[in-house]
Design a protein around this motif. Structure first.
Motif, PDB file in Angstrom:
ATOM      1  N   HIS A   1       3.585  13.982  -2.360  1.00 25.10           N
ATOM      2  CA  HIS A   1       2.531  13.554  -2.991  1.00 25.10           C
ATOM      3  C   HIS A   1       0.936  13.696  -2.084  1.00 25.10           C
ATOM      4  O   HIS A   1       0.966  13.641  -1.032  1.00 25.10           O
ATOM      5  CB  HIS A   1       2.552  12.022  -3.335  1.00 25.10           C
ATOM      6  CG  HIS A   1       3.944  11.731  -4.493  1.00 25.10           C
ATOM      7  ND1 HIS A   1       3.856  10.304  -5.040  1.00 25.10           N
ATOM      8  CD2 HIS A   1       4.692  12.393  -4.734  1.00 25.10           C
ATOM      9  CE1 HIS A   1       4.901  10.575  -5.814  1.00 25.10           C
ATOM     10  NE2 HIS A   1       5.310  11.678  -5.567  1.00 25.10           N
ATOM     11  N   GLU A   2      -0.095  13.837  -2.842  1.00 26.63           N
ATOM     12  CA  GLU A   2      -1.253  13.738  -2.240  1.00 26.63           C
ATOM     13  C   GLU A   2      -1.643  12.454  -1.285  1.00 26.63           C
ATOM     14  O   GLU A   2      -1.968  12.814  -0.146  1.00 26.63           O
ATOM     15  CB  GLU A   2      -2.619  13.765  -3.117  1.00 26.63           C
ATOM     16  CG  GLU A   2      -2.779  15.244  -3.825  1.00 26.63           C
ATOM     17  CD  GLU A   2      -2.824  16.299  -2.772  1.00 26.63           C
ATOM     18  OE1 GLU A   2      -3.670  16.338  -1.858  1.00 26.63           O
ATOM     19  OE2 GLU A   2      -2.128  17.381  -2.962  1.00 26.63           O
ATOM     20  N   SER A   3      -1.008  11.529  -1.580  1.00 25.76           N
ATOM     21  CA  SER A   3      -1.124  10.385  -0.551  1.00 25.76           C
ATOM     22  C   SER A   3      -0.339  10.578   0.845  1.00 25.76           C
ATOM     23  O   SER A   3      -0.659   9.705   1.660  1.00 25.76           O
ATOM     24  CB  SER A   3      -0.521   9.007  -1.381  1.00 25.76           C
ATOM     25  OG  SER A   3       0.697   9.228  -1.690  1.00 25.76           O
ATOM     26  N   GLU A   4       0.490  11.440   0.921  1.00 23.97           N
ATOM     27  CA  GLU A   4       1.178  11.877   1.814  1.00 23.97           C
ATOM     28  C   GLU A   4       0.459  12.795   2.725  1.00 23.97           C
ATOM     29  O   GLU A   4       1.089  13.273   3.976  1.00 23.97           O
ATOM     30  CB  GLU A   4       2.799  12.240   1.568  1.00 23.97           C
ATOM     31  CG  GLU A   4       3.520  11.393   0.909  1.00 23.97           C
ATOM     32  CD  GLU A   4       5.104  11.738   0.473  1.00 23.97           C
ATOM     33  OE1 GLU A   4       5.952  11.398   1.312  1.00 23.97           O
ATOM     34  OE2 GLU A   4       5.069  12.614  -0.574  1.00 23.97           O
TER      35      GLU A   4
ATOM     36  N   GLU B   1       0.759  -1.207   0.029  1.00 24.19           N
ATOM     37  CA  GLU B   1      -0.094  -0.050  -0.102  1.00 24.19           C
ATOM     38  C   GLU B   1       0.951   1.199   0.173  1.00 24.19           C
ATOM     39  O   GLU B   1       0.667   2.297  -0.653  1.00 24.19           O
ATOM     40  CB  GLU B   1      -1.067   0.099   1.221  1.00 24.19           C
ATOM     41  CG  GLU B   1      -1.966  -0.858   1.320  1.00 24.19           C
ATOM     42  CD  GLU B   1      -3.113  -0.543   0.052  1.00 24.19           C
ATOM     43  OE1 GLU B   1      -3.841   0.397   0.268  1.00 24.19           O
ATOM     44  OE2 GLU B   1      -2.815  -1.534  -1.056  1.00 24.19           O
TER      45      GLU B   1
ATOM     46  N   GLY C   1       1.366   4.097  -2.878  1.00 24.75           N
ATOM     47  CA  GLY C   1       0.900   5.403  -2.840  1.00 24.75           C
ATOM     48  C   GLY C   1      -0.495   5.433  -2.079  1.00 24.75           C
ATOM     49  O   GLY C   1      -1.163   6.584  -2.120  1.00 24.75           O
ATOM     50  N   ARG C   2      -0.851   4.346  -1.269  1.00 22.60           N
ATOM     51  CA  ARG C   2      -2.277   4.521  -0.739  1.00 22.60           C
ATOM     52  C   ARG C   2      -1.852   4.177   0.649  1.00 22.60           C
ATOM     53  O   ARG C   2      -1.798   3.246   1.239  1.00 22.60           O
ATOM     54  CB  ARG C   2      -3.066   3.229  -1.171  1.00 22.60           C
ATOM     55  CG  ARG C   2      -3.431   3.420  -2.788  1.00 22.60           C
ATOM     56  CD  ARG C   2      -4.359   2.122  -3.006  1.00 22.60           C
ATOM     57  NE  ARG C   2      -3.913   1.012  -2.966  1.00 22.60           N
ATOM     58  CZ  ARG C   2      -3.223   0.205  -3.865  1.00 22.60           C
ATOM     59  NH1 ARG C   2      -2.964   0.661  -5.146  1.00 22.60           N
ATOM     60  NH2 ARG C   2      -2.833  -0.937  -3.930  1.00 22.60           N
ATOM     61  N   ARG C   3      -1.917   5.334   1.413  1.00 18.59           N
ATOM     62  CA  ARG C   3      -1.749   5.232   2.889  1.00 18.59           C
ATOM     63  C   ARG C   3      -2.979   5.723   3.615  1.00 18.59           C
ATOM     64  O   ARG C   3      -2.922   5.598   4.904  1.00 18.59           O
ATOM     65  CB  ARG C   3      -0.784   6.664   3.255  1.00 18.59           C
ATOM     66  CG  ARG C   3       0.944   6.496   2.743  1.00 18.59           C
ATOM     67  CD  ARG C   3       1.697   7.304   3.310  1.00 18.59           C
ATOM     68  NE  ARG C   3       1.710   7.482   4.851  1.00 18.59           N
ATOM     69  CZ  ARG C   3       2.220   8.252   5.482  1.00 18.59           C
ATOM     70  NH1 ARG C   3       2.614   9.533   5.196  1.00 18.59           N
ATOM     71  NH2 ARG C   3       2.571   7.853   6.865  1.00 18.59           N
ATOM     72  N   HIS C   4      -4.054   5.622   3.135  1.00 17.72           N
ATOM     73  CA  HIS C   4      -5.299   5.712   3.721  1.00 17.72           C
ATOM     74  C   HIS C   4      -5.464   4.602   4.495  1.00 17.72           C
ATOM     75  O   HIS C   4      -5.810   3.552   3.998  1.00 17.72           O
ATOM     76  CB  HIS C   4      -6.520   6.118   2.642  1.00 17.72           C
ATOM     77  CG  HIS C   4      -6.064   7.365   1.841  1.00 17.72           C
ATOM     78  ND1 HIS C   4      -6.777   7.451   0.793  1.00 17.72           N
ATOM     79  CD2 HIS C   4      -5.195   8.057   1.853  1.00 17.72           C
ATOM     80  CE1 HIS C   4      -6.111   8.612  -0.094  1.00 17.72           C
ATOM     81  NE2 HIS C   4      -5.402   8.981   0.859  1.00 17.72           N
TER      82      HIS C   4
ATOM     83  N   GLN D   1      -7.066  14.950  -5.316  1.00 15.93           N
ATOM     84  CA  GLN D   1      -6.101  14.309  -6.101  1.00 15.93           C
ATOM     85  C   GLN D   1      -6.489  14.844  -7.759  1.00 15.93           C
ATOM     86  O   GLN D   1      -5.502  14.812  -8.433  1.00 15.93           O
ATOM     87  CB  GLN D   1      -6.323  12.799  -5.958  1.00 15.93           C
ATOM     88  CG  GLN D   1      -5.651  12.086  -6.783  1.00 15.93           C
ATOM     89  CD  GLN D   1      -4.105  12.077  -6.322  1.00 15.93           C
ATOM     90  OE1 GLN D   1      -3.767  12.070  -5.239  1.00 15.93           O
ATOM     91  NE2 GLN D   1      -3.166  12.605  -7.497  1.00 15.93           N
TER      92      GLN D   1
END
Length: 874
Positions: free
Chosen positions: A285-288, A103, A107-110, A174
């Motif tokens: 990145h927006e995932s951060e 994940e 880039g999927r940290r949610h 995003q």
């Protein structure tokens, strides 16, 4: 293929087997050792990359993570074959960790797991993903350092993701940034849109209910005065590798009925144009992006300000701290809206003021009756006097230096003293110096004049500089008493030292490997460490102040201040890159070690949170499994068994499971010259050449003799199933010996190779012919001897268990030689143990007899000779 399918495929082969030869199982054991070392090497290499000396890209990160995935999966598979067990819990732990890594890479940290609110007492530095960088540090200061911080709770990143996802705001951010044309005007419009949408969107009712409940709980504790709160941003990465100073909102003096609105205001500030630009400039990145919010009780500030623990003023270098202070709230200090007193303090206790500039302070920030803050005039008599007393300055300096030592870099500390004179820490973050500007440090001159205690010894596990007092530690030391800022010096490395990594400013050991478990933790925590120095514990005295330069591998006597401040001033430019941040996040799921104590109830597969945990668990349990296998005759049925015809009169049968002897295949007997097993030959030589084997009969009284018949032993206590049969299983690098000598039982299990991380000895001693009192005295004698040879020892009545591991081949041979002598010496000793005073007398007699026979001199990794006999008191 799914994890369960892969397990089934891996294990189908051995499930159909009725029995597996010991040689095959031992091969799996060696595979486990090799994979464990490879995993530690990969973790060490990834940790080294975070040191800033190596440039790496995303391809390196993907390849290293993929290799770790493969090695850990195969490690569990080999363990399953060795134990002939499915190890489902280990495979499930592996799948959980691997999923988190994938994940992160995607880039999927949610994550929507976890609570939406957390009280501060449940927060420490490990909770950064849940509560952000700022609040996790505040929880750490309160719960680990026991510094006073305002009470409160955190609204977590789980709440952020729940709120943002439910209202379609993450997708909007995003998609909008992907379509952004790069102009400031377009970014400004996007920021306005995001902030408006956030303020107009409803919070989930469950979140509102939880916030209200936490606010009510705080109100109950303050019945005398109305509750007012400070809501502070705590984003991922904030006050960490990037400061984000001033980028996000802080809402002060908020009444309970405005907390939900203030929370959304802080969330909206995540998407201000300034904050967005800050992130874009640093490659975020927006995932951060995730925002937690700390809700703290407002301190009743009498005087507030900022402390920098390291200044780089011309002429003073980093020898001073600087305090900026004013009356009232501290928000005006960080925003630069008010005059402040400026005091430079020495960095050396008791931290006296070096210079003091007192400003005219005509106004101060104070709480407004209905919320927020307001300006008010400072009384005339306070305007031109210092805000802080010398006692308060000393207290502030002492706290600041403890924070610097704890976080191992200079700190930017926001603080306040309340009306009662109590000091509260509002936040602490790394102090960014902007490189070496203004720094003029004559490092070479200083080190050329300093006294070198030793140099070039051992191996550097983590670079850096540490200045502090030596704290000698062994396996009996109460680590809870380890002092802040001490340099840990020990004979051996140990994962136990993870408990004090935050308090220790450096580590030096006599023995150890830079790819071992402790070294991995030192790299993770950035604690300068040198291992395998051979004799640091004999060269350094408890309480000595030293400077450890783990970059050049030199230890100096006293404090070399120039080295210390040069190290603290070195910039970490690469930490701004996305790749660096990604690797740091991945290592959180790889390197931390949570399974430290094998005797703990939590030492189990279900508690594994990282790949390091899995490797540590399997390494420990594989040794136990091998000991058990060596005592199973069905695993040995195809191996040749031969009687030892010379050496000590043991009636010993030796089973060669592969490379343990050199005799002909058809031979039914062998002599010691035909033993090629390194540990077994060394053990037997210790029994014969030391002259410890006593054949004289010892008189035993009838009561003691009869007591031996009333005792019962379980198979696990007594050793092999055929009690009384003296049996050795031997391979080139391995032995397992089970012996009954008279009425006591010995098990010795050892692996000795050139790979220091794999080496271990397990020793168990039980029983005797006499009553429990005398057997217990002999057990204490055995334990005292083992302790002198650095074994970790457990004693339960007449049962003694000793363990030692991760020593070089020469050091392992010394201890195996000693064990041979000890088994011979202690064979009938219980019958002689008529008083407690005899314990020390026999320890001394044994040491005097065994020491001259030890393999006295060997060459260590550093190339120099080390006298192990002298180490043991010869």
């Amino acid at each position: 293929m799914g994890i369960l399918a892969r397990m089934a495929s891996m294990l189908t082969g051995w499930r159909k087997e009725q029995s597996v030869t010991f040689a095959l199982l031992f091969k799996k054991f060696k595979n486990i050792l090799e994979r464990n070392n490879r995993i530690l090497e990969l973790m060490a290499d990834m940790g080294d990359k975070l040191g800033g000396e190596y440039i790496f890209d995303s391809k390196y990160i993907e390849d290293a993570t993929s290799q770790l995935d493969d090695q850990v999966f195969k490690l569990i598979s080999d363990m399953s074959v060795l134990t002939q067990n499915k190890n489902t819990a280990l495979f499930l732990a592996f799948e959980r960790i691997q999923h988190r890594l994938q994940e992160e890479l995607a880039g999927r940290r949610h994550t929507k797991d976890g609570p939406m609110v957390l009280p501060f007492q449940d927060i420490d530095i490990e909770a950064e993903d849940e509560v952000g960088g700022k609040i996790s540090q505040l929880g750490d200061l309160s719960n680990r350092l026991h510094l006073q911080t305002p009470n409160g709770f955190a609204i977590t990143t789980t709440a952020f993701f729940t709120f943002m996802s439910r209202n379609g705001l993450l997708e909007l951010a995003q998609n909008s940034i992907e379509e952004w044309d790069g102009t400031d005007q377009a970014l400004h419009e996007l920021a306005d849109l995001m902030q408006t949408r956030i303020m107009d969107s409803p919070l989930p009712w469950r979140l509102v209910a939880r916030i209200d409940a936490m606010v009510n709980a705080l109100s109950v504790r303050r019945p005398q005065s109305p509750l007012r709160l400070a809501l502070r941003s705590s984003a991922w990465g904030e006050d960490g590798d990037s400061s984000f100073a001033g980028q996000y909102a802080t809402e002060l003096n908020v009444p309970p009925d405005r907390v939900v609105e203030a929370y959304k205001t802080v969330i909206a500030s995540t998407y201000s144009m300034e904050a967005w630009r800050y992130r874009l400039d640093r490659g975020y990145h927006e995932s951060e992006v995730a925002m937690a919010v700390g809700c703290q009780v407002m301190a009743e500030s009498r005087v507030s300000g900022v402390l920098f623990t390291c200044t780089q003023q011309s002429g003073t270098g980093c020898e001073s701290m600087v305090v900026s202070a004013t009356w009232g709230g501290g928000a005006a200090v960080v925003s630069g809206e008010t005059a402040t007193d400026t005091i430079f303090l020495s960095r050396t206790p008791p931290y006296p003021p070096l210079t003091r500039a007192v400003a005219r302070k005509t106004r101060r920030l104070a709480p407004a009756p209905r919320g927020d803050l307001m300006w008010e005039d400072v009384p005339e008599q306070l305007q031109t006097i210092p805000c802080l007393t010398d006692e308060q300055l000393e207290q502030l300096a002492r706290v600041g230096m403890s924070l610097e030592r704890y976080y191992k870099r200079p700190q930017d500390v926001e603080w306040t003293f309340d009306a009662q004179g109590e000091l509260y820490i509002l936040q602490s973050r790394p102090l960014w110096s902007g490189g070496d500007a203004g720094l003029s440090v004559p490092v070479q001159d200083a080190t050329s004049k300093a006294e070198v205690i030793f140099a070039g010894k051992g191996l550097v596990a983590q670079r850096g500089v540490a200045v502090g007092k030596v704290v000698l530690v062994d396996h009996n030391t109460d680590l809870d008493q380890f002092p802040e800022g001490g340099i840990l010096v020990s004979k051996f490395t140990s994962p136990r030292y993870a408990r004090v990594m935050r308090r220790a400013c450096g580590i030096i050991t006599d023995v150890g490997s830079p790819t071992g478990h402790m070294a991995t933790i030192a790299r993770e925590q950035r604690v300068p460490a040198v291992v395998n120095t051979e004799d640091a514990t004999s060269l350094l005295r408890n309480g000595d102040e030293i400077t450890l330069d783990a970059t050049q591998n030199v230890v100096y006597r006293g404090r070399v201040a120039e080295l210390d401040r040069f190290e603290r001033a070195e910039p970490d430019m690469f930490e701004e890159s996305y790749e660096y941040r990604l690797l740091r996040r991945l290592l959180k799921h790889i390197a931390p070690l949570n399974l430290v104590d094998p005797h703990s109830d939590d030492f189990k597969p279900q508690a594994c949170k990282t790949y390091h945990d899995i490797a540590r668990y399997i390494h420990e349990k594989a040794v136990e499994a091998l000991v058990a296998l060596s005592q199973r005759h069905d695993a040995l049925h195809q191996a040749p068994a031969r009687r030892l015809v010379d050496g000590p009169p043991l009636g010993l049968t030796i089973i060669d499971a592969g490379g343990g002897t050199s005799c002909a295949p058809e031979a039914t007997a062998l002599n010691m010259q035909e033993i090629t097993s390194v540990p077994l030959l060394t053990f037997l030589q210790g029994m014969t050449t030391s002259g410890m084997w006593d054949t004289a009969p010892v008189p035993v009284d009838l009561g003691s003799f009869m007591s031996s018949f009333t005792r019962t032993f379980t198979a696990s206590m007594a050793g092999p199933d055929s009690v009384g049969r003296n049996l050795a299983v031997a391979l080139r690098d391995y032995m397992n010996v089970n012996m009954r000598l008279g009425y006591h039982y010995n098990t010795i299990d050892a692996y000795v190779s050139e790979q220091i991380n794999d080496n271990y000895i397990y020793f168990r001693f039980l029983g005797g012919v006499t009553e429990l009192v005398r057997r217990s005295r002999r057990a204490r004698f055995v334990a005292d001897v083992l302790d002198r040879f650095d074994f970790r020892v457990e004693v339960h009545g007449d049962l003694v268990v000793g363990r030692i591991k991760k020593l070089s081949v020469p050091r392992m041979r010394v201890r195996l030689h000693m064990l041979g002598g000890l088994v011979g010496y202690a064979r009938q000793l219980d019958a002689r143990m008529n008083s407690d005073e005899l314990i020390a007398e026999h320890v001394q007699a044994f040491m005097e007899a065994i020491t001259p026979t030890l393999p006295a001199r060997h060459t260590g990794h550093t190339g120099g000779e080390h006298n192990d006999a002298a180490h043991f008191g010869a």
